[in-house]
Design a protein around this motif. Sequence first.
Motif, PDB file in Angstrom:
ATOM      1  N   ASN A 200       0.849  -1.184   0.000  1.00 37.09           N
ATOM      2  CA  ASN A 200       0.000   0.000   0.000  1.00 37.09           C
ATOM      3  C   ASN A 200       0.895   1.248   0.000  1.00 37.09           C
ATOM      4  OD1 ASN A 200       0.639   0.775   2.734  1.00 37.09           O
ATOM      5  ND2 ASN A 200      -0.821  -0.737   3.475  1.00 37.09           N
ATOM      6  N   GLU A 201       0.301   2.419  -0.141  1.00 34.41           N
ATOM      7  CA  GLU A 201       1.077   3.658  -0.263  1.00 34.41           C
ATOM      8  C   GLU A 201       1.911   3.949   0.984  1.00 34.41           C
ATOM      9  OE1 GLU A 201       1.721   5.533  -2.954  1.00 34.41           O
ATOM     10  OE2 GLU A 201       0.615   3.945  -3.980  1.00 34.41           O
ATOM     11  N   THR A 202       1.367   3.659   2.163  1.00 38.34           N
ATOM     12  CA  THR A 202       2.118   3.879   3.398  1.00 38.34           C
ATOM     13  C   THR A 202       3.348   2.978   3.452  1.00 38.34           C
ATOM     14  OG1 THR A 202       0.105   4.509   4.563  1.00 38.34           O
ATOM     15  CG2 THR A 202       1.975   3.839   5.927  1.00 38.34           C
ATOM     16  N   GLU A 203       3.193   1.729   3.062  1.00 34.61           N
ATOM     17  CA  GLU A 203       4.326   0.801   3.041  1.00 34.61           C
ATOM     18  C   GLU A 203       5.384   1.258   2.049  1.00 34.61           C
ATOM     19  OE1 GLU A 203       2.015  -3.332   4.266  1.00 34.61           O
ATOM     20  OE2 GLU A 203       1.999  -2.669   2.165  1.00 34.61           O
ATOM     21  N   LYS A 204       4.949   1.740   0.899  1.00 31.60           N
ATOM     22  CA  LYS A 204       5.894   2.237  -0.102  1.00 31.60           C
ATOM     23  C   LYS A 204       6.696   3.412   0.444  1.00 31.60           C
ATOM     24  CE  LYS A 204       3.230   0.790  -4.141  1.00 31.60           C
ATOM     25  NZ  LYS A 204       2.536   1.245  -5.358  1.00 31.60           N
ATOM     26  N   GLN A 205       6.025   4.337   1.120  1.00 32.79           N
ATOM     27  CA  GLN A 205       6.721   5.491   1.706  1.00 32.79           C
ATOM     28  C   GLN A 205       7.687   5.047   2.807  1.00 32.79           C
ATOM     29  OE1 GLN A 205       6.863   8.611   0.605  1.00 32.79           O
ATOM     30  NE2 GLN A 205       5.633   7.843  -1.096  1.00 32.79           N
ATOM     31  N   ASP A 206       7.292   4.053   3.591  1.00 27.63           N
ATOM     32  CA  ASP A 206       8.175   3.518   4.637  1.00 27.63           C
ATOM     33  C   ASP A 206       9.423   2.885   4.026  1.00 27.63           C
ATOM     34  OD1 ASP A 206       6.387   4.368   6.561  1.00 27.63           O
ATOM     35  OD2 ASP A 206       5.535   2.366   6.913  1.00 27.63           O
TER      36      ASP A 206
ATOM     37  N   SER B 226      11.712   5.673   2.830  1.00 27.11           N
ATOM     38  CA  SER B 226      12.353   6.299   3.999  1.00 27.11           C
ATOM     39  C   SER B 226      13.471   5.421   4.559  1.00 27.11           C
ATOM     40  CB  SER B 226      11.320   6.564   5.097  1.00 27.11           C
ATOM     41  OG  SER B 226      10.388   7.525   4.669  1.00 27.11           O
TER      42      SER B 226
END
Length: 83
Positions: free
Chosen positions: A58-64, A67
């Motif tokens: 998901n988008e949050t996992e991709k951003q994590d 980072s």
Amino acid sequence: MNLEVVHVSRGAIQLKSGDRHVRVLGEALIASAPTEPSYVIYLNSLNEWKIPPEVALNETEKQDIVSAIRKHFQDSGLIVEFE
């Protein structure tokens, strides 16, 4: 999510978080100056977890993941670029 970079090769970076693993494609570069990137990450390769297989990120996992990779390279004094 606590992601850890576990392996960097000239063509991919592997990360893990608990029992989940992800592989991100990229390319190691030979930087001719300290201000140039030493690795490029291909963001279009951020699609799904390697383990468990065929589970979409998901988008949050991709951003994590982005980072965690950025921090790994910053801690090594290197520059990473994302495309």
